[in-house]
Design a protein around this motif. Structure first.
Motif, PDB file in Angstrom:
ATOM      1  N   UNK A 113      26.931 -48.421 -12.901  1.00 40.41           N
ATOM      2  CA  UNK A 113      27.679 -47.257 -12.434  1.00 40.41           C
ATOM      3  C   UNK A 113      27.287 -46.011 -13.231  1.00 40.41           C
ATOM      4  N   UNK A 114      27.250 -44.876 -12.500  1.00 39.02           N
ATOM      5  CA  UNK A 114      26.938 -43.597 -13.133  1.00 39.02           C
ATOM      6  C   UNK A 114      28.201 -42.998 -13.741  1.00 39.02           C
ATOM      7  N   UNK A 115      28.093 -42.581 -14.993  1.00 39.90           N
ATOM      8  CA  UNK A 115      29.157 -41.835 -15.667  1.00 39.90           C
ATOM      9  C   UNK A 115      28.505 -40.751 -16.511  1.00 39.90           C
ATOM     10  N   UNK A 116      28.849 -39.478 -16.230  1.00 39.81           N
ATOM     11  CA  UNK A 116      28.275 -38.353 -16.969  1.00 39.81           C
ATOM     12  C   UNK A 116      29.437 -37.444 -17.379  1.00 39.81           C
ATOM     13  N   UNK A 117      29.989 -37.717 -18.522  1.00 37.25           N
ATOM     14  CA  UNK A 117      31.156 -36.968 -19.010  1.00 37.25           C
ATOM     15  C   UNK A 117      30.779 -36.274 -20.314  1.00 37.25           C
ATOM     16  N   UNK A 118      30.952 -34.962 -20.303  1.00 37.22           N
ATOM     17  CA  UNK A 118      30.684 -34.154 -21.493  1.00 37.22           C
ATOM     18  C   UNK A 118      31.926 -33.295 -21.736  1.00 37.22           C
ATOM     19  N   UNK A 119      32.703 -33.677 -22.775  1.00 35.31           N
ATOM     20  CA  UNK A 119      33.933 -32.943 -23.091  1.00 35.31           C
ATOM     21  C   UNK A 119      33.767 -32.002 -24.269  1.00 35.31           C
ATOM     22  N   UNK A 122      26.844 -31.911 -28.639  1.00 33.29           N
ATOM     23  CA  UNK A 122      27.783 -33.020 -28.776  1.00 33.29           C
ATOM     24  C   UNK A 122      27.040 -34.342 -28.773  1.00 33.29           C
ATOM     25  N   UNK A 123      27.802 -35.433 -28.866  1.00 34.82           N
ATOM     26  CA  UNK A 123      27.159 -36.750 -28.795  1.00 34.82           C
ATOM     27  C   UNK A 123      26.555 -36.979 -27.417  1.00 34.82           C
ATOM     28  N   UNK A 124      27.148 -36.367 -26.409  1.00 36.23           N
ATOM     29  CA  UNK A 124      26.604 -36.378 -25.049  1.00 36.23           C
ATOM     30  C   UNK A 124      26.386 -34.923 -24.650  1.00 36.23           C
ATOM     31  N   UNK A 157      28.797 -18.933 -24.021  1.00 40.38           N
ATOM     32  CA  UNK A 157      27.923 -20.016 -23.590  1.00 40.38           C
ATOM     33  C   UNK A 157      28.735 -20.991 -22.740  1.00 40.38           C
ATOM     34  N   UNK A 158      28.078 -21.592 -21.734  1.00 36.88           N
ATOM     35  CA  UNK A 158      28.717 -22.575 -20.833  1.00 36.88           C
ATOM     36  C   UNK A 158      27.714 -23.692 -20.581  1.00 36.88           C
ATOM     37  N   UNK A 159      28.227 -24.992 -20.570  1.00 39.47           N
ATOM     38  CA  UNK A 159      27.314 -26.095 -20.271  1.00 39.47           C
ATOM     39  C   UNK A 159      27.471 -26.541 -18.819  1.00 39.47           C
ATOM     40  N   UNK A 160      26.664 -27.521 -18.396  1.00 38.31           N
ATOM     41  CA  UNK A 160      26.626 -27.968 -17.005  1.00 38.31           C
ATOM     42  C   UNK A 160      27.892 -28.697 -16.609  1.00 38.31           C
ATOM     43  N   UNK A 161      28.634 -29.202 -17.611  1.00 37.85           N
ATOM     44  CA  UNK A 161      29.885 -29.888 -17.292  1.00 37.85           C
ATOM     45  C   UNK A 161      31.042 -28.916 -17.167  1.00 37.85           C
ATOM     46  N   UNK A 216      27.946 -34.169 -13.468  1.00 39.84           N
ATOM     47  CA  UNK A 216      28.504 -33.913 -14.795  1.00 39.84           C
ATOM     48  C   UNK A 216      29.935 -33.400 -14.653  1.00 39.84           C
ATOM     49  N   UNK A 217      30.849 -34.003 -15.445  1.00 35.90           N
ATOM     50  CA  UNK A 217      32.248 -33.590 -15.460  1.00 35.90           C
ATOM     51  C   UNK A 217      32.719 -33.521 -16.910  1.00 35.90           C
ATOM     52  N   UNK A 218      33.894 -32.877 -17.100  1.00 32.73           N
ATOM     53  CA  UNK A 218      34.444 -32.795 -18.459  1.00 32.73           C
ATOM     54  C   UNK A 218      35.857 -33.363 -18.515  1.00 32.73           C
TER      55      UNK A 218
END
Length: 981
Positions: A550-556, A589-591, A627-631, A492-494
């Motif tokens: 391809x894997x893409x895990x983006x949570x902004x 969020x949406x993701x 609060x903090x998320x995994x991204x 997971x990235x942002x």
């Protein structure tokens, strides 16, 4: 006779005379000339008005439509349109263009034409826009022809071009607007409307009527000729036959004659002579045409050419050889001419290299020359078609045009372009090497994958072959390329991330090659293991979507949180009880990568894992959530809370009358009672309201809300109960002690509980009096109750002796209200105990007369008072029965004079009666309006027996009072005094 000339004197005399004549004549001449010009000007105005009327007669649609409307005509427009000559618009007085305007005005029945000496442009109104006067407004167009329309132009009043738009076309028969003039049917009618607009915005319409007509007669063709001609025929050739004719007409409809399109009239016979054959044709519109063939039948030795062969009937690209193959002749033919007899040859044939009309003749050995025989050569074509050009299209001839050599992934259509002016195009051929040619279809389509290089040529119908075209290349690749995806990320990235697609074009029989690799930078949020970097393309336009692996895990998106409180809610954001503080957190969020850390604190950033706490009383505390998320996205939230669990204070205010009155401490009060309540609160503060609940006598109120400064005043009689309640800003409330308000504004009621009276007697005036009269009043109160009497003690009240006596009683209630009531008037009599008193006179107190005698007197007002006897009888005259003191007990009168008047009798039961005056001096008295020098005139009647009040009234008194004595034993009084002023 001797002649002589004029002397100098005579000449001077003549000159003087001529000068006098000139002085008289010249002004007359100029006056005459000016008068003549004025007359011409007036006639010119008449001509202009007539020209305007002529214009109106031909332009009715331009005339004003509504009563009072006007149209203005400039003289120069009338001249330009031909309604008046140009020289007639010049002013004869100045030689310049006339200044004026013809005004056309619509009235109820007609149009009035007047001339105004003012140019039209200076007058407001509708100006004349004129269309080209050469236009035909009733146009006819030939059936089945193409209507091209007229060039419509217009100018304004000043000659400047107006803007013309249109036409709009209307089918007259249907009334519908159409897009073109249909000439397919005779009789069709159309209206074409053009609108002209000048620079001032004035508009004018022109309607052109177009009618489809048929004015062209049918065309008759006999032996290839459509004009009258002469036909020569020899009798040796057999019986003459009338040639057939063909008929064509532009309408396509001709009249039938026995199944034919024409009728024929002939007088031809085989006898030598000149005859005529008349062909006649008529179309359905009635147009007729005739063609006359003059037939000359001759019996001659001239040879006749009967047949010529060799004229090509099909297109050819070589010379044509004409041969005279059949001749009718009596002798041998020795010469042949192919140029109408200009040159001769012995051969029957001749070669021709181009199309032309050949006029042939033959000549026999006797020198006879035949008539001309014509043959037209029309099928020779030695010119090749133009060099072909190929236009390449995707899919078909209507598809996108592509250049030669362009890779495509569709079928390719080959559109050939070439021209041939004579025989026309027969077909196209193509070759890969310019050696072997194969037929090529029109707009040939190639569909298979290939790279083909070829040339094209074209043949015409005469066999000519064109120049070979330029090289054309068709490249078709319908196989998709291949793509390999890479670059994914499973964490997971942002922030943005790029994945890649590698293209290869290795499949298929023909490969156009990749246009390049592809990459995709993901800038938006995504959570997938099936991302694709995009689509790759080959040069031909084939495409392949790269694998979605391809894997893409983006949570902004930052996670969200909220701080909430639970407890007993008050008002204005306050809580009325201790509250539980809770932290809710979500990654919405949406993701969503999901929440990883959180914390709840009243301080700075702290991910302490706490999501709940407790808050007691506070004027305002802010709780912060983190609060903090995994991204790695972080967020915070906060919320303030106010807690007040203590109720406010409540103290009552009770005043007499109003807020400024003295304190009301209870008990009955005869005025209004003002109430209010005071609030106190040290934390949230008092709310700007309080409520009141009432019962009892006052207006019933349940929880009526008041502003903080509000009050309630009890006006109602009776006992009222009022309960105030105060509120703080947190919604806590406090109930004040109950207020008991007792209001009694109504005085007590006095009634007659009982009464008693003695024996009754009749007075001399007829009224009734009682030896005694007593009343017993009763006092009651509706609200506060009876408190006591302020006068008397509630016992029986005895009335004093006298006439019209009253008693007044005053009662008070517990609230202090008093009520006064008067009882009476009543008449009370008092009698003497001395039975020896006479009835007719009572002169001394010793006689036992009453001490008080109630008398009535009359003056401007009426008043009843009591007279008192003097203390000494010696002081009074025996004839003065009583002394009257009407204005106080010290008021008296002393007799000064008594004057008797005439006596009279009133009745048999009356003694003699006298009228007399007594003048006396009044002491201690005020007698307004009656004081005459200190004396008052009084009239007495004495010794009058008063049996009834009516008797006394008859004597002149208003009323009388009979004083009865006990010793009289109920007999009539022996004495009564009636006084009046």
């Amino acid at each position: 006779m001797k002649k002589r000339g004029f002397t100098l004197v005579e000449l001077l005399a003549v000159i003087v005379i001529l000068g006098v004549i000139a002085l008289i004549a010249v002004p007359l001449v100029f006056s005459s000339i000016n008068s003549s010009k004025e007359g011409l000007y007036e006639r010119q105005i008449d001509q202009l008005i007539q020209a305007g009327k002529n214009w109106g007669g031909k332009n009715a649609s331009e005339l004003p439509k509504e009563i009072g409307d006007q149209v203005f005509l400039d003289p120069k427009d009338l001249a330009r349109l031909g309604f008046i000559d140009a020289e007639e618009i010049l002013d004869p007085r100045t030689g310049e263009q006339i200044k004026g305007c013809i005004v056309v005005t619509k009235d109820e029945r007609q149009y009035n034409y007047t001339f105004e000496e003012e140019n039209c442009e200076n007058v407001e109104g509708s100006y004349l826009i004129t269309f080209d006067d050469g236009l035909n407004t009733n146009e006819e167009v030939e059936v089945n022809s193409v209507y091209t329309g007229q060039n419509v132009t217009a100018v304004d009043t000043e000659g400047n071009a107006a803007t013309v738009v249109g036409p709009t076309i209307k089918n007259v028969a249907t009334g519908n607007e159409v897009t073109y003039v249909d000439t397919s049917k005779v009789g069709n009618q159309f209206e074409l409307t053009y609108t002209a607009t000048d620079s001032k915005g004035n508009k004018k319409d022109l309607v052109i009527k177009v009618t489809v007509v048929d004015t062209i007669a049918p065309e008759i063709i006999v032996q290839g000729k459509n004009q009258n001609f002469t036909y020569y025929y020899s009798t040796r050739d057999g019986k003459f036959k009338i040639p057939e004719a063909s008929v064509t007409d532009n309408s396509g409809k001709v009249k039938k004659y026995n199944g034919k399109d024409y009728k024929v009239t002939s007088n031809v016979s085989n006898i030598v002579g000149t005859y005529r054959i008349v062909y006649e044709a008529e179309d359905e519109s009635g147009n007729k045409r005739t063609l006359t063939v003059t037939v000359v039948i001759e019996n001659t030795t001239l040879p006749v050419i009967k047949e010529v062969t060799g004229n090509p009937t099909k297109w050819q690209n070589k010379d044509a050889t004409l041969k005279i193959s059949s001749v009718s002749s009596k002798t041998k033919i020795v010469g042949y001419s192919f140029d109408d007899g200009l040159t001769w040859q012995s051969s029957k044939s001749k070669v021709f290299d181009k199309n032309q009309t050949v006029k042939m003749k033959v000549k026999d050995q006797d020198g006879n020359v035949s008539r001309t025989y014509e043959v037209g050569i029309t099928k020779i074509d030695k010119e090749p078609p133009t060099k072909p050009v190929i236009v390449l299209h995707k899919n078909n001839s209507g598809g996108t045009v592509i250049s030669s050599g362009t890779w495509v992934n569709t079928n390719v259509s080959q559109e050939q372009k070439s021209t041939d002016s004579l025989s026309g195009i027969k077909g196209y051929e193509r070759s890969l090497d310019k050696k072997k040619w194969t037929t090529m279809g029109v707009n040939a389509i190639e569909s298979k994958e290939q790279e083909q290089h070829y040339y094209v040529r074209v043949k015409d119908n005469a066999g000519n072959i064109s120049e070979v075209s330029d090289l054309y290349i068709i490249r078709i690749d319908k196989t998709r390329p291949v793509c390999t995806s890479s670059g994914g990320n499973s964490s997971w990235i942002n922030y943005n991330w790029t994945i890649y697609g590698t293209c290869s074009d290795s499949k298929g029989s023909y490969r156009s090659g990749c246009t390049g690799n592809v990459q995709h930078t993901q800038t938006g949020e995504i959570n997938t293991s099936m991302a694709s970097p995009g689509t790759v393309y080959d040069v031909a336009g084939n495409s392949t979507k790269c694998p979605a692996n391809q894997h893409l895990h983006i949570d902004k998106t930052k996670p969200s949180c909220s701080v909430s409180f639970s407890g007993t809610s008050g008002t204005n954001g306050w809580y009325k009880s201790n509250v539980t503080v809770s932290l809710s957190r979500q990654d919405n969020g949406s993701v969503q990568s999901g929440v990883s850390n959180y914390g709840l604190t009243t301080g700075g950033t702290n991910y302490n894992g706490s999501a709940s706490n407790t808050q007691g009383e506070t004027g305002g505390t802010t709780w912060n959530g983190y609060v903090k998320d995994r991204a790695g996205n972080t967020n915070s939230c906060s919320k303030s809370v106010k807690v007040d669990t203590t109720a406010p204070s409540c103290t009552t205010v009770v005043k007499k009358g109003s807020s400024s009155g003295s304190n009301y401490t209870g008990g009955w009060y005869s005025g209004s009672i003002y109430t209010s309540a005071n609030c106190g609160d040290s934390l949230s503060g008092c709310a700007d309201k309080k409520t009141l609940t009432t019962s009892g006598a006052t207006t019933p109120v349940t929880n009526k809300q008041y502003p903080l400064s509000g009050s309630w005043t009890v006006y109602a009689n009776g006992t009222s109960y009022l309960t105030w309640k105060t509120y703080d800003n947190a919604g806590n409330s406090k109930t004040c002690s109950k207020i008991t308000a007792q209001v009694d504004k109504k005085g007590p009621t006095i009634t007659l509980e009982s009464s008693s009276k003695g024996s009754s007697h009749k007075a001399s005036d007829g009224s009734t009096c009682y030896t005694r009269y007593m009343v017993n009043p009763k006092c009651t109160d509706e609200h506060s109750g009876y408190s006591g009497y302020t006068q008397g003690n509630g016992d029986a009240y005895n009335f004093p002796v006298g006439k019209g006596k009253t008693r007044t009683v005053t009662c008070k209630d517990k609230a202090g209200n008093t009520t006064t009531k008067t009882f009476g008037p009543y008449n009370v009599c008092k009698y003497s105990s001395n039975s020896s008193c006479g009835y007719k006179s009572c002169r001394t107190k010793a006689c036992g007369c009453a001490d008080n005698v109630c008398t009535l007197y009359k003056q401007n007002i009426k008043k009843c008072g009591c007279a008192t006897w003097g203390s000494s009888t010696s002081k009074y005259d025996a004839n003065q029965d009583a002394i009257y003191f009407p204005y106080g007990k010290n008021c008296y009168v002393t007799p000064a004079e008594k004057q008797y008047m005439t006596s009279w009798k009133e009745a048999s039961d009356h003694t003699s009666r006298y009228r007399f005056y007594v003048k006396g001096v009044f002491a201690n008295c005020t007698l307004p309006n009656y004081n005459k020098g200190g004396y008052q005139t009084m009239t007495y009647r004495e010794t009058q027996k008063c049996s009834t009040g009516k008797r006394c009234k008859a004597g002149g008194c208003d009323v009388d009072l009979c004083v009865q004595y006990k010793s009289c034993k109920n007999k009539a009084c022996g004495y009564a005094s009636c006084y009046h002023y």
